[in-house]
Design an enzyme around this catalytic site. Sequence first.
Site, PDB file in Angstrom:
ATOM      1  N   ASP A  17       0.856  -1.175   0.000  1.00 61.12           N
ATOM      2  CA  ASP A  17       0.000   0.000   0.000  1.00 61.12           C
ATOM      3  C   ASP A  17       0.902   1.237   0.000  1.00 61.12           C
ATOM      4  O   ASP A  17       2.083   1.161   0.367  1.00 61.12           O
ATOM      5  CB  ASP A  17      -0.898  -0.020   1.241  1.00 61.12           C
ATOM      6  CG  ASP A  17      -1.766   1.212   1.358  1.00 61.12           C
ATOM      7  OD1 ASP A  17      -2.325   1.633   0.337  1.00 61.12           O
ATOM      8  OD2 ASP A  17      -1.874   1.761   2.467  1.00 61.12           O
ATOM      9  N   ASP A  19      -0.135   4.999   1.056  1.00 68.48           N
ATOM     10  CA  ASP A  19      -0.310   5.945   2.161  1.00 68.48           C
ATOM     11  C   ASP A  19      -0.214   5.236   3.507  1.00 68.48           C
ATOM     12  O   ASP A  19      -1.000   4.339   3.804  1.00 68.48           O
ATOM     13  CB  ASP A  19      -1.667   6.642   2.042  1.00 68.48           C
ATOM     14  CG  ASP A  19      -1.808   7.383   0.719  1.00 68.48           C
ATOM     15  OD1 ASP A  19      -0.883   8.122   0.371  1.00 68.48           O
ATOM     16  OD2 ASP A  19      -2.841   7.214   0.048  1.00 68.48           O
ATOM     17  N   GLY A  63      -8.158   3.596   3.466  1.00 63.50           N
ATOM     18  CA  GLY A  63      -7.825   2.542   2.516  1.00 63.50           C
ATOM     19  C   GLY A  63      -8.830   2.335   1.403  1.00 63.50           C
ATOM     20  O   GLY A  63      -8.550   1.612   0.444  1.00 63.50           O
ATOM     21  N   ARG A  66     -12.010   6.800  -2.951  1.00 57.75           N
ATOM     22  CA  ARG A  66     -12.595   8.041  -2.444  1.00 57.75           C
ATOM     23  C   ARG A  66     -14.123   7.993  -2.397  1.00 57.75           C
ATOM     24  O   ARG A  66     -14.736   8.313  -1.376  1.00 57.75           O
ATOM     25  CB  ARG A  66     -12.127   9.197  -3.328  1.00 57.75           C
ATOM     26  CG  ARG A  66     -12.264  10.563  -2.706  1.00 57.75           C
ATOM     27  CD  ARG A  66     -11.841  11.614  -3.721  1.00 57.75           C
ATOM     28  NE  ARG A  66     -10.535  11.292  -4.297  1.00 57.75           N
ATOM     29  CZ  ARG A  66     -10.149  11.629  -5.532  1.00 57.75           C
ATOM     30  NH1 ARG A  66     -10.975  12.277  -6.311  1.00 57.75           N
ATOM     31  NH2 ARG A  66      -8.950  11.320  -5.960  1.00 57.75           N
ATOM     32  N   SER A 141      -5.389   5.549  -4.245  1.00 54.99           N
ATOM     33  CA  SER A 141      -5.159   6.947  -4.602  1.00 54.99           C
ATOM     34  C   SER A 141      -5.001   7.136  -6.107  1.00 54.99           C
ATOM     35  O   SER A 141      -4.269   6.399  -6.768  1.00 54.99           O
ATOM     36  CB  SER A 141      -3.902   7.464  -3.907  1.00 54.99           C
ATOM     37  OG  SER A 141      -3.593   8.780  -4.352  1.00 54.99           O
ATOM     38  N   ASN A 143      -3.582   9.748  -7.104  1.00 56.13           N
ATOM     39  CA  ASN A 143      -2.357  10.548  -7.157  1.00 56.13           C
ATOM     40  C   ASN A 143      -1.109   9.714  -6.887  1.00 56.13           C
ATOM     41  O   ASN A 143      -0.036  10.255  -6.632  1.00 56.13           O
ATOM     42  CB  ASN A 143      -2.434  11.681  -6.123  1.00 56.13           C
ATOM     43  CG  ASN A 143      -3.685  12.519  -6.278  1.00 56.13           C
ATOM     44  OD1 ASN A 143      -4.002  12.982  -7.364  1.00 56.13           O
ATOM     45  ND2 ASN A 143      -4.419  12.717  -5.192  1.00 56.13           N
ATOM     46  N   ASP A 199      -1.579  -0.685   6.124  1.00 54.12           N
ATOM     47  CA  ASP A 199      -1.803  -0.051   7.427  1.00 54.12           C
ATOM     48  C   ASP A 199      -3.290   0.155   7.704  1.00 54.12           C
ATOM     49  O   ASP A 199      -3.654   0.517   8.827  1.00 54.12           O
ATOM     50  CB  ASP A 199      -1.090   1.306   7.501  1.00 54.12           C
ATOM     51  CG  ASP A 199      -1.747   2.359   6.626  1.00 54.12           C
ATOM     52  OD1 ASP A 199      -1.933   3.490   7.086  1.00 54.12           O
ATOM     53  OD2 ASP A 199      -2.082   2.048   5.460  1.00 54.12           O
TER      54      ASP A 199
END
Length: 246
Positions: A17, A19, A63, A66, A141, A143, A199
């Site tokens: 992952d 972030d 996780g 969006r 994400s 991004n 996480d």
Amino acid sequence: MTTQLGLPEDIQACLFDLDGVVTRTAVVHAAAWKEMFDAFLRDREGDDFRPFDDHDYDEYVDGRPRGDGVRSFLASRGIELPEGDPGDPPDAPTVHGLGNRKNELVLEKIRTDGVEAYDGTLRYLDAVRAHDLRTAIVSSSANCRDVLRAVHAEHFFDVRVDGVVAAERKLPGKPHPDTFLAAAHDLGVEPARCAVFEDALAGMDAGRSGRFGYVVGVDRVGQTKALYAHGADVVVKDLAELGGRE
């Protein structure tokens, strides 16, 4: 038996992952979600609104893609909004509008404060590559590529399955395992021979339901028990704890 990387001997690939595992952007996302939802709730309910809190972030948002995060949290408060369109402006009272506002806030915070990678993760990635294991970055994400480039970490990964790729392939996001399964497929490695590094509780659920060979929980915020409860085989505070040094 485990290797010098702290993984079972039959693991051939590592799926990371972004972030909170590779980069210190989980706190940026959490702050953006809170700012967006608190403003929305205040406008809707007045100053006596119940703020978005850490439990809401962990349970409904962290996780997830969006749009799924917006829907999940709103449902927890009994709120229904129209879906709208992906191009909705960030002030539109729609699921997509709220999601776009959150993304706008994240990008503002990243531009202002920059992005950092976890040194322990970068050292671990070096070791993983030195041991000839295949690697993928798996993130909800949109991004992801820009963030990896910002921390000079794009070269660590053979495969990228992020929000952009998931949308193109119509893959459901975490807690569904589909993005991790797609990364394993792209690497040419069976899920049972892949380790997942996450996480988020939704990521733990994805790792376990996808029947991956090993699931590593990375606890940055004091949720070790919850990570184990959601399927982690081992939980560490930093990937350096797993080893990786020759």
